[in-house]
Design a protein around this motif. Structure first.
Motif, short mmCIF file in Angstrom:
data_model
loop_
_atom_site.label_atom_id
_atom_site.label_comp_id
_atom_site.label_asym_id
_atom_site.label_seq_id
_atom_site.Cartn_x
_atom_site.Cartn_y
_atom_site.Cartn_z
N ARG A 135 0.82 -1.21 0.00
CA ARG A 135 0.00 0.00 0.00
C ARG A 135 0.86 1.26 0.00
N ALA A 136 2.16 1.12 0.32
CA ALA A 136 3.08 2.26 0.29
C ALA A 136 4.48 1.74 -0.02
N VAL A 137 5.27 2.58 -0.72
CA VAL A 137 6.65 2.23 -1.07
C VAL A 137 7.54 3.40 -0.68
N LEU A 138 8.61 3.11 0.03
CA LEU A 138 9.58 4.12 0.42
C LEU A 138 10.98 3.58 0.15
N LYS A 139 11.98 4.47 0.28
CA LYS A 139 13.35 4.01 0.04
C LYS A 139 14.34 4.85 0.82
N ALA A 140 15.31 4.20 1.43
CA ALA A 140 16.52 4.82 1.95
C ALA A 140 17.66 4.07 1.27
N ARG A 141 18.48 3.30 2.02
CA ARG A 141 19.37 2.36 1.34
C ARG A 141 18.57 1.25 0.70
N ASP A 142 17.56 0.78 1.44
CA ASP A 142 16.72 -0.33 1.02
C ASP A 142 15.34 0.17 0.61
N TYR A 143 14.68 -0.57 -0.26
CA TYR A 143 13.26 -0.33 -0.51
C TYR A 143 12.46 -0.81 0.71
N VAL A 144 11.48 -0.04 1.10
CA VAL A 144 10.59 -0.39 2.22
C VAL A 144 9.18 -0.51 1.66
#
Length: 262
Positions: A138-147
């Motif tokens: 339902r949501a996609v985020l990213k820092a070093r890794d995709y969340v």
């Protein structure tokens, strides 16, 4: 050359749980190619190597495939080896690393990692990852890794990933975290890395550098309990401290031995 080798299960209070790491103390750095060969031969998610660095310890982490910029469970395992096997006298152990200085405090068998926060931001999901998933987040985020955020713990536990598709993407040195609010804890997660020997990491401390700030904001709380839903399972006590996160867990020594490099 003979080197000591310690195998330790991290983020668990029982043997055969949590995430296994090998810890190899050194007096000076060996060639990178040899460090990588040792990690590949050890065949655990991470091998940590460390050398004395004044009153600190310089620390590096290798998977069977590559050197990492940050690893939580192998840092915890190294602190456990220093305290319980090598009898380091200090209650706070300071490491130098590619991710800057890292502190581990020890109290009553609980190891608390002081790590940098990596707050994830909204990001598009690559088509290859989308095609590999049997259910969409339902949501996609990213820092070093995709969340990838899901609606339920069941989604995280039951997700199916088509590895032949997923392995077409290169996330070096990161991976993919899937997460949801927990049923009996604050949040749960799993962690996958394409094109690697260890497809699913049992317990990923560094992933919580992103999970902690995200869930702190979502839940409106600073202290949280987390469970990584791998087959081995890991438990982590988490604290959001702004630009730092605290990640705490236990460890158990599985084996002490010697390795030969020639």
């Amino acid at each position: 050359m003979q080197l000591p080798l310690y195998k330790i299960d991290a983020f668990t209070d029982r043997l055969f749980g949590g995430n296994p790491a090998c810890v190899v103390p050194l007096q000076e750095w060996l060639e990178d190619a040899l460090l990588q060969q040792i990690a590949r031969e050890n065949a655990v998610p991470e091998t940590a190597f460390f050398i004395p660095d004044g009153n600190r310890f310089a620390l590096r982490w290798f998977t069977p495939d590559l050197e990492m910029d940050l690893c939580g469970h192998a840092t915890l395992a190294t602190a456990h080896a220093l305290k319980t096997i090598l009898h380091h006298p200090e209650e706070t152990i300071v490491f130098t690393s590619r991710s800057g200085p890292l502190e581990v405090s020890v109290h009553n068998g609980l190891y608390t990692l002081n790590f940098p926060s990596r707050n994830p931001v909204p990001a598009p999901l690559p088509d290859i990852i989308r095609q590999a998933l049997d259910r969409q987040p339902r949501a996609v985020l990213k820092a070093r890794d995709y969340v990838l955020v899901y609606d339920s713990e069941a989604d995280v536990r039951d997700i199916q990933i088509n590895r032949s598709i997923f392995d077409q993407i290169n996330l070096d040195p990161g991976g993919m975290i899937i997460t949801a609010k927990g049923e009996h804890c604050d949040f749960v997660s799993r962690f996958f890395t394409p094109q690697t020997v260890m497809f699913e990491d049992p317990v990923t401390g560094s992933a919580h550098c992103s999970l902690i700030p995200y869930w702190a904001a979502q839940l409106g709380k600073k202290e949280m309990e987390a469970v990584q839903l791998s087959e081995r399972t890991g438990r982590l006590h988490c604290v959001d401290n702004g630009d730092r996160v605290l990640i705490a867990g236990q460890a158990r020594t599985y084996a002490i031995g010697t390795l030969w490099t020639e």
